[in-house]
Design a protein around this motif. Sequence first.
Motif, short mmCIF file in Angstrom:
data_model
loop_
_atom_site.label_atom_id
_atom_site.label_comp_id
_atom_site.label_asym_id
_atom_site.label_seq_id
_atom_site.Cartn_x
_atom_site.Cartn_y
_atom_site.Cartn_z
N ARG A 95 -5.33 1.50 -6.03
CA ARG A 95 -6.07 2.76 -5.87
C ARG A 95 -5.24 3.87 -5.24
NH1 ARG A 95 -11.44 1.18 -2.82
NH2 ARG A 95 -11.53 3.47 -2.67
N ASP B 20 -6.86 -3.74 -3.97
CA ASP B 20 -7.22 -2.35 -4.24
C ASP B 20 -6.41 -1.37 -3.40
OD1 ASP B 20 -8.49 -3.30 -2.01
OD2 ASP B 20 -10.34 -2.16 -2.31
N GLY C 10 -5.63 5.20 -13.10
CA GLY C 10 -6.08 6.60 -13.06
C GLY C 10 -5.16 7.56 -13.79
N LYS D 211 -3.33 3.77 2.20
CA LYS D 211 -4.58 3.35 1.56
C LYS D 211 -5.18 2.13 2.28
CE LYS D 211 -6.39 4.73 -1.51
NZ LYS D 211 -7.56 5.63 -1.62
#
Length: 384
Positions: free
Chosen positions: A258, A254, A18, A71
């Motif tokens: 993420r 992830d 990202g 997360k």
Amino acid sequence: MLMTDERAGAMRVIHALGITVDAVRRDPVLLILLAGFAAVQFLHPATAAELFTRVDWRTVLTLTGLLVLTKAIELSSFLDWLAQRLLRAFRNERRLALLMVVFAAGLSTVLTNDVALFAVVPLALSLSRIAPIRIERLIIFLALAVNAGSSLTPLGNPQNLFLWQQSGMGFGAFVVLMAPLSLALMAVLLAITWCAFAPRALHFHQQGPSHDVRWPLFALSLVLFAGFVALADHGLGPWACALAVVPLLAVRRDAVLRIDWLLLLIFVMMFIVLRGVAGLPALRTVLAHIDLDAGQTAYWAAAGLSQIVSNVPSAILLADYSRKWPALAYGVSVGGFGLAVGSLANLIALRMAKSARIWWRFHWASIPFFVLALGLGHALQGAR
């Protein structure tokens, strides 16, 4: 050809995380830090090696581990499950806000303000997904709460830990020293929270997941979190990060990929820029001509400087010029309010909110609270 393939692979990884040019352009905090970096480098150039040493990599790695664990807990859906039960028990927005503020402040006294935020902000976001809570306002008050609560103990935040170690005080003596300020700040904050949130009933606008909590992932996250806190509490940030990242890479990749990688970049830039500002010869010359052995002067200098270079660098810098530990401790605690840069905890909370508007709204609440806190700190410091 090999170099081209490696560059293409690196770009794919960066894009997957990202970190894109467009994402950087949309981040005002990062843009301000990049501009500040250019200005500081122009005024006082530093080599790449010097820039590298400005970064507290132990803190960055600790933050990485916290992001990963948070997360993982989010992906387990446990927070949505807990949020539903909290809303059933506290169907009143005011009571729920007061509970969250007290919980955040209490947690910050033993787990530091940033760890407390990583527990309460995701829970607040889960609450907002299933009921019409004014989430931006709640997150702002949670940021104020961890700054107020963490001022009580040496474990509450990095600046307290540093000043406690420098002062040679006992743990209990430091708590007694900070209790009047911390309790006064919490009393004012709770009164404002009572006024800011109406006693209106809360109703579910969606049920959210009720039977799909991934209990094995949540249990693993809790075990890793306990080990993480134990290692981080002993200054073993890199090992704590490895404990969080390696197992989750194996079972839930992830949870690592993420996380908010731009937040980590912001923290790296903050260390580079703020420590660069703190090390400017002009600033040190000014401080050398101020009588910081006077308690009130040290207090106002600590509170004011925190608005420029944040409260942790302020504590470290001013400790070279003053031995008035109570005044410095009060000043940097109050300095965590006001501008968002006053405390790194503010940046964590606002960043986790993922809202552009919250940065402006935060200052509408935090700056008046800073003014009140300044007056309280001045009165209590003067009474010592």
